[in-house]
Structures are given as C-alpha cells and as structure tokens.
Design a protein around this motif. Structure first.
Motif, short mmCIF file in Angstrom:
data_model
loop_
_atom_site.label_atom_id
_atom_site.label_comp_id
_atom_site.label_asym_id
_atom_site.label_seq_id
_atom_site.Cartn_x
_atom_site.Cartn_y
_atom_site.Cartn_z
N GLU A 246 0.83 -1.21 0.00
CA GLU A 246 0.00 0.00 0.00
C GLU A 246 0.86 1.26 0.00
OE1 GLU A 246 -0.25 -2.52 2.03
OE2 GLU A 246 -2.15 -3.46 1.40
N GLY A 247 1.92 1.26 0.80
CA GLY A 247 2.80 2.43 0.82
C GLY A 247 3.57 2.62 -0.46
N LEU A 248 3.98 1.53 -1.10
CA LEU A 248 4.72 1.64 -2.36
C LEU A 248 3.84 2.13 -3.49
CD1 LEU A 248 6.80 -1.66 -2.09
CD2 LEU A 248 7.73 0.66 -2.05
N ILE A 249 2.60 1.69 -3.53
CA ILE A 249 1.72 2.11 -4.62
C ILE A 249 1.40 3.60 -4.53
CG2 ILE A 249 -0.62 1.80 -5.55
CD1 ILE A 249 -0.42 -1.11 -4.96
N ARG A 250 1.46 4.17 -3.33
CA ARG A 250 1.17 5.60 -3.19
C ARG A 250 2.29 6.48 -3.76
NH1 ARG A 250 -0.20 4.05 2.28
NH2 ARG A 250 -2.46 3.74 2.49
N LEU A 251 3.44 5.89 -4.04
CA LEU A 251 4.54 6.68 -4.60
C LEU A 251 4.27 6.99 -6.06
CD1 LEU A 251 7.55 4.71 -3.06
CD2 LEU A 251 6.50 6.82 -2.21
N PRO A 252 4.67 8.17 -6.54
CA PRO A 252 4.44 8.53 -7.95
C PRO A 252 5.22 7.61 -8.89
CG PRO A 252 4.90 10.49 -6.64
CD PRO A 252 5.20 9.31 -5.77
N GLY A 253 4.54 7.08 -9.90
CA GLY A 253 5.18 6.25 -10.90
C GLY A 253 5.39 4.81 -10.51
N VAL A 254 4.83 4.37 -9.37
CA VAL A 254 4.98 2.99 -8.91
C VAL A 254 3.63 2.29 -9.03
CG1 VAL A 254 5.60 1.49 -6.99
CG2 VAL A 254 6.83 3.64 -7.35
N GLY A 255 3.62 1.17 -9.76
CA GLY A 255 2.40 0.39 -9.95
C GLY A 255 2.43 -0.91 -9.15
N PRO A 256 1.38 -1.72 -9.29
CA PRO A 256 1.32 -2.99 -8.53
C PRO A 256 2.47 -3.93 -8.84
CG PRO A 256 -0.83 -2.42 -9.42
CD PRO A 256 0.14 -1.46 -10.02
N LYS A 257 2.88 -4.00 -10.12
CA LYS A 257 3.97 -4.92 -10.47
C LYS A 257 5.25 -4.50 -9.76
CE LYS A 257 6.85 -4.17 -13.53
NZ LYS A 257 7.64 -3.83 -14.74
N MET A 258 5.59 -3.22 -9.80
CA MET A 258 6.80 -2.75 -9.14
C MET A 258 6.71 -2.93 -7.63
SD MET A 258 7.24 0.83 -11.20
CE MET A 258 6.88 0.94 -12.95
N ALA A 259 5.53 -2.72 -7.06
CA ALA A 259 5.39 -2.83 -5.60
C ALA A 259 5.62 -4.27 -5.14
CB ALA A 259 3.99 -2.35 -5.19
N HIS A 260 5.04 -5.25 -5.84
CA HIS A 260 5.21 -6.64 -5.44
C HIS A 260 6.66 -7.11 -5.65
CE1 HIS A 260 1.06 -7.34 -4.47
NE2 HIS A 260 0.66 -6.92 -5.66
N LEU A 261 7.27 -6.67 -6.75
CA LEU A 261 8.67 -7.05 -6.97
C LEU A 261 9.59 -6.38 -5.96
CD1 LEU A 261 8.90 -6.99 -10.88
CD2 LEU A 261 8.81 -8.97 -9.37
N ALA A 262 9.30 -5.13 -5.59
CA ALA A 262 10.12 -4.45 -4.58
C ALA A 262 9.99 -5.13 -3.22
CB ALA A 262 9.72 -2.98 -4.48
N MET A 263 8.80 -5.58 -2.89
CA MET A 263 8.62 -6.30 -1.63
C MET A 263 9.41 -7.61 -1.63
SD MET A 263 6.75 -4.59 0.49
CE MET A 263 6.39 -5.90 1.64
N ASP A 264 9.47 -8.27 -2.77
CA ASP A 264 10.17 -9.55 -2.86
C ASP A 264 11.69 -9.35 -2.85
OD1 ASP A 264 10.84 -12.17 -3.20
OD2 ASP A 264 10.22 -12.29 -5.29
N ILE A 265 12.18 -8.42 -3.67
CA ILE A 265 13.64 -8.25 -3.81
C ILE A 265 14.22 -7.44 -2.66
CG2 ILE A 265 15.45 -7.39 -5.33
CD1 ILE A 265 13.50 -7.77 -7.68
N ALA A 266 13.58 -6.30 -2.34
CA ALA A 266 14.15 -5.40 -1.34
C ALA A 266 13.86 -5.86 0.09
CB ALA A 266 13.60 -3.98 -1.54
#
Length: 398
Positions: A246-266
């Motif tokens: 939820e916090g990642l999607i609120r960032l400008p230019g970040v979509g669901p795909k980037m948010a789920h991958l960021a949660m997995d990798i980062a």
C-alpha cells in the motif's frame, strides 16, 4: 352435609319461604328468613326423621353386601392383602422443558437419502500446468536471459547501506517499465556513478537527470516521477522505501507490479506476483487463466487464485526469461519449445514466413537506392529497364 343440603333445597322451593329476602355479600348468598319460627321448626323435625330412615336403609344394604363377600376386617384377610403386590401406575414420561422458540415452532426432522458424501469443491487448475512449468524450468536452466544478468536484482550497489540498496532497487524497477533490461542496466550504471540516493536525486536538476537515464522509455515522465518519489521518501521515510504494498503504490510512478517485486527483492517478502508484459502474454498463451485477461493486473489476480503461494516469487523470473528467449512477443519459437504439444497457442502466433517471388523482368529495387562514395556525396544509380519490349521501342526511336 347431605341432610343440610336437602333442607336448604326444600326451603328454597317451599311456598312457606316465598317471602325470604336474599342478601349477597362478597359473592356469598345469605338468606334472611321472614316466615314464622314454628313452621320452620316443624319442617326441620320432619326432615330429620326422613334422613334417619334413609340412613337405616343404607346400613341394611351394606350388611347384605358384607354377607355375600368375605369380610375385610379379619386379620387373615388383612395379611393376605398385605402380601398382594402393590401395582403403581407408571408415571407418564414428561417431555423436557421447551424453550420459547420451540414452543412457538415445532422442529421437523429432515432425513436425506444416503447417496454418498457430498463432493468437495475442487480448486480450478489449468490442465498440464505442472508439466509445462517443469519444461519452462528446463528451458531456463542455463540462466542466460537478459533478466538473469541485468534485472532489478543485479542493478543495485551491493556495498551500499541497506536503505540505499532498497532505494536503488525501486529506481531500477521504475526505469524498467516498457524498457529493455539492457537499457535499464546502462541507465542504472550511470546513476550509481552519479550517486543514486534520494538526497542526491533531489539535488540534481531535471536536464542532468534526463541525460543520465536516457534512452529509457518515457524518460521525461520518469524524471518527474523520480524527483517526486525521492522527495516523498526523504521527507516521510528517511530516504528508505515503504515496507508495504500500500505504501509503495502511493509513490508517484509505482504500480502494482513494481510494488510486489520491490517487496520480494528489497524486503524479502512475497506479497503477490509481479506481472509484466511477459507474464501477462505467456499466461494467456498457455491457458493458465480461466478467462483471457486484458491487462497485467487482472492476470495477477487470476494467477493468484490457483497458483501455490510458494511459486509466486519464482514465476516472474521464469516467465520473463522464457519470454525473452523463446516465447517472444512476435514470432515465438514454438518449434523449439518443449510445451509445443500441450500449449493451446502453439504455432498460432508464429506463422511461417513466405518468401516473395519477384519477377525476373522486374527491376532490382536495391539498384535504385542511393550509394555513398564519399562523405557528403551521394550518387543515385538508376536501373536500366530489363523489359525486352522497352528495349525494342528505344531502338526504333533511335
């Protein structure tokens, strides 16, 4: 008591007592006699004599009955009676106390035919999906696809602090949208040399930042998104990235795909499947969805309904590399795919190319192209007509 009742009834019906007055007090009828006392005493004496005669008759009848039946007054008969079993009536079974609801409504017992246990609702799975997944793993065993060497997992500085590494992973994911991994890796290399932190990007002007990330797709928009995201992270998260989807999607230019991958990798947390264009295309081609989807987000929800959770992290890496090498967007290599016999889309998206047959009398199109002899000089060579009819016309004119 019977004699008194008889006297009372007689007094009520006798003509001598017609002038009696009745008084009611608290529901009890009281009589007040106005007849002469002499008449009353005579009547009472006659009633007493009649009742005594009735009593004598009753005693005589009881004596005759006792003579016909054995007397119960003897001790032997009493002992016999004592020896007789005493039969007591069984008390009727009382129903248990009913609740107010059961008093109002009787319960009805419903019996079902024993036709077997009810069938359990089975979760939908695409046919042959396990075999197809194993084939994809086999085709991806070499790990030589662009995503294996230049993906988001390879673009951050391994020696940087933890929050800087997480920020660089998010930046690489933002740059990878509609961009090949080779271009994303080159842009990240220049950003890391410049300084890829939230504070550093905020202090960099737009023109310089644009030159650093060029030629990623939509680089002008991504410059704005990077500056806005860096400002939000520096103010709200101390330069780190949020640890929730939820916090990642609120960032400008970040979509669901980037948010789920960021949660997995980062953050090393599997929150969902990262679906990009490759995962979206291959899932529809393999028939891994109940119904064809029209966007990556719908594909993610459909995959998560049946795919085991322990495969969510692996499926993105497998399908992205498989889409980069075999299941290409256009002209996929179905003939070299191990799933060509089970894939419902095999040999449908890769039609065989047909060579165009050119007439031998037609001019060669390459001969009319400009040829460069020296820099700045171009000589256009026009092809001579090869048609025999045109040659004959020219000869006749000459």
């Amino acid at each position: 008591m019977s004699m008194w009742n008889a006297v009372l009834c007689f007094t009520m019906t006798s003509p001598y007592f017609q002038n009696m007055a009745f008084i009611k007090r608290k529901g009890v009828s009281l009589t007040r006699c106005t007849a002469p006392a002499s008449l009353l005493s005579r009547r009472m004496a006659a009633d007493a004599s009649s009742s005594s005669s009735v009593a004598v008759k009753v005693e005589e009848e009881e004596a005759t009955i006792s003579q016909q039946t054995p007397s119960l007054s003897t001790t032997d008969n009493r002992q016999d009676l004592l020896q007789l079993p005493i039969i007591q009536p069984k008390p009727e079974a009382e129903d248990p106390p009913l609740s107010s609801h059961r008093r109002r409504q009787k319960q009805i017992k419903v019996e079902y035919d024993k036709c077997g246990s009810p069938a359990k609702m089975e979760l939908w799975h695409p046919p042959d999906w396990k075999e197809q997944l194993e084939h994809i793993r086999e085709m991806r065993s070499s790990r030589d696809a662009p995503v294996d060497n230049m993906g988001a997992e390879k673009c951050y500085d391994t020696e940087a602090p933890a929050k800087v590494r997480r920020f660089q992973i998010l930046v690489s994911l933002m740059l990878s949208s509609q961009t090949k991994d080779q271009i994303t890796a080159a842009a990240m290399q220049k950003l890391r040399a410049h300084g890829c932190t939230a504070e550093k990007l905020l202090s960099t002007d737009d023109d310089t930042l644009g030159k650093l990330i060029y030629p990623v797709g939509f680089w002008r928009n991504k410059v704005k998104f990077l500056k806005m995201t860096a400002a939000k992270l520096a103010n709200d998260y101390g330069g780190d990235i949020p640890d929730s989807v939820e916090g990642l999607i609120r960032l400008p230019g970040v979509g669901p795909k980037m948010a789920h991958l960021a949660m997995d990798i980062a953050w090393d947390q599997v929150s969902g499947i990262g679906v990009d264009t490759h995962v979206y295309r291959i899932s529809n081609r393999l028939g891994w969805l109940k119904k064809p989807t029209k966007n990556p987000e719908a594909t993610r929800k459909a995959l998560q309904e049946w795919l085991p959770r322990d495969l969510w992290s692996e499926i993105n890496w497998l399908l992205v590399g498989f889409g980069q090498q075999v299941c290409l967007p256009t002209n996929p290599l179905c003939s070299s795919c191990l799933n060509q016999h089970s894939c419902p889309s095999a040999h449908q998206s890769s039609p065989s190319k047909r060579l165009k047959v050119r007439s031998p009398l037609a001019p060669d199109p390459a001969s009319s192209l400009p040829t460069k002899t020296e820099p700045g000089q171009e000589i256009v060579v026009k092809a001579e007509p090869t048609s025999p009819r045109r040659n004959l016309k020219r000869k006749m004119k000459q």
